[in-house]
Enzyme design. Sequence first.
Site, PDB file in Angstrom:
ATOM      1  N   ASP A  81       0.832  -1.107  -0.138  1.00 20.08           N
ATOM      2  CA  ASP A  81       0.057   0.138  -0.036  1.00 20.08           C
ATOM      3  C   ASP A  81       0.880   1.199   0.090  1.00 20.08           C
ATOM      4  O   ASP A  81       2.171   1.095   0.213  1.00 20.08           O
ATOM      5  CB  ASP A  81      -1.065   0.055   1.266  1.00 20.08           C
ATOM      6  CG  ASP A  81      -0.245   0.091   2.486  1.00 20.08           C
ATOM      7  OD1 ASP A  81       0.838  -0.028   2.652  1.00 20.08           O
ATOM      8  OD2 ASP A  81      -0.925   0.582   3.351  1.00 20.08           O
ATOM      9  N   TYR A 141       2.682   4.713   0.770  1.00 14.76           N
ATOM     10  CA  TYR A 141       3.484   5.180   1.923  1.00 14.76           C
ATOM     11  C   TYR A 141       2.448   6.225   2.718  1.00 14.76           C
ATOM     12  O   TYR A 141       1.799   6.778   1.956  1.00 14.76           O
ATOM     13  CB  TYR A 141       4.605   6.407   1.759  1.00 14.76           C
ATOM     14  CG  TYR A 141       5.845   5.426   1.102  1.00 14.76           C
ATOM     15  CD1 TYR A 141       6.616   4.375   1.791  1.00 14.76           C
ATOM     16  CD2 TYR A 141       6.114   5.675  -0.325  1.00 14.76           C
ATOM     17  CE1 TYR A 141       7.769   3.804   1.296  1.00 14.76           C
ATOM     18  CE2 TYR A 141       7.255   5.038  -0.952  1.00 14.76           C
ATOM     19  CZ  TYR A 141       8.052   4.310  -0.072  1.00 14.76           C
ATOM     20  OH  TYR A 141       8.985   3.550  -0.753  1.00 14.76           O
ATOM     21  N   PHE A 188       6.705   1.947  -4.139  1.00  9.77           N
ATOM     22  CA  PHE A 188       8.154   2.250  -3.706  1.00  9.77           C
ATOM     23  C   PHE A 188       8.768   3.707  -4.005  1.00  9.77           C
ATOM     24  O   PHE A 188       9.947   3.916  -3.489  1.00  9.77           O
ATOM     25  CB  PHE A 188       8.979   1.269  -4.148  1.00  9.77           C
ATOM     26  CG  PHE A 188       8.590  -0.373  -3.791  1.00  9.77           C
ATOM     27  CD1 PHE A 188       9.161  -0.544  -2.306  1.00  9.77           C
ATOM     28  CD2 PHE A 188       7.835  -1.095  -4.541  1.00  9.77           C
ATOM     29  CE1 PHE A 188       8.683  -1.749  -1.757  1.00  9.77           C
ATOM     30  CE2 PHE A 188       7.658  -2.314  -4.073  1.00  9.77           C
ATOM     31  CZ  PHE A 188       7.900  -2.657  -2.441  1.00  9.77           C
ATOM     32  N   HIS A 226      11.272  -9.445   0.768  1.00  9.26           N
ATOM     33  CA  HIS A 226      10.975  -7.690   0.554  1.00  9.26           C
ATOM     34  C   HIS A 226      12.132  -7.027   0.883  1.00  9.26           C
ATOM     35  O   HIS A 226      12.930  -7.357   1.508  1.00  9.26           O
ATOM     36  CB  HIS A 226       9.738  -7.542   1.739  1.00  9.26           C
ATOM     37  CG  HIS A 226       9.125  -6.212   1.562  1.00  9.26           C
ATOM     38  ND1 HIS A 226       9.605  -4.910   1.895  1.00  9.26           N
ATOM     39  CD2 HIS A 226       7.931  -5.720   0.720  1.00  9.26           C
ATOM     40  CE1 HIS A 226       9.012  -4.207   1.550  1.00  9.26           C
ATOM     41  NE2 HIS A 226       7.790  -4.512   0.751  1.00  9.26           N
TER      42      HIS A 226
END
Length: 246
Positions: free
Chosen positions: A69, A71, A82, A189
């Site tokens: 989702d 920031y 990202f 991740h």
Amino acid sequence: MSFDLSRIDTSWRRVIEPVLAEPAMVKLERFLQDELGQGKLIYPPQTQWFKAFEMTPLSTIKVVIVGQDPYHGSGQAHGLSFSVPESVAIPPSLKNIFKEVEGESIQPNRGDLSAWARQGVFLLNAALTVEEGRAASHANKGWLSFTEHCLRAIDEQCAHVVFLAWGRFAHRLCAAIDNSKHLVIKTSHPSPLGAYKSGADFSAFLGSGCFELANKQLAVWQKSPIVWSLNDLKSQTEFGFFKEQR
């Protein structure tokens, strides 16, 4: 309020418009309208909810990177997974992404990944919105079915796409991708908590070589590579690189 698709090309609009008319998405739209009406801060700004679709038409997609989702800090999210606007400090996960691209000693001073999006890297978050200061606050409001619909469209309508699946959440989202015509590269991740962890069927993100592997596969498919290094983009732009890619 209605979802604004006016800046999205027709290839994506044909995919998106039917799903936005479904009851779950109508409910999501009303929820967002109510949240905004209550004065809650929703990120990214409403005009950027569909920025990934605006910047990377369906027909141009070479690589897909799915985030969870947006920031949830002020000024960070701008509609690309990202990525952060140029003026914003680079978050820890993105620092590790750059470390894998550039190496330990070279770090870009900006975190805007728009140049990737323009080359055909679809930077999609599973949820397109989030409430300020509340991570994953909109994750169960209907966005996931929308994201899955879009990934199915890429799987079915695009030929030869590399899916960079970072972390178990992305692994699950990419589980149904047709590996006979696409490539799914699974790693942990890039967050500081996961970047060095590996599993039975995936590599640790740092040291995975996932960006190089993606370009090698694009070459096999006779597609031009992605210029991942933001430090290389100025010279590439001077020689008309992006014009050639589109």
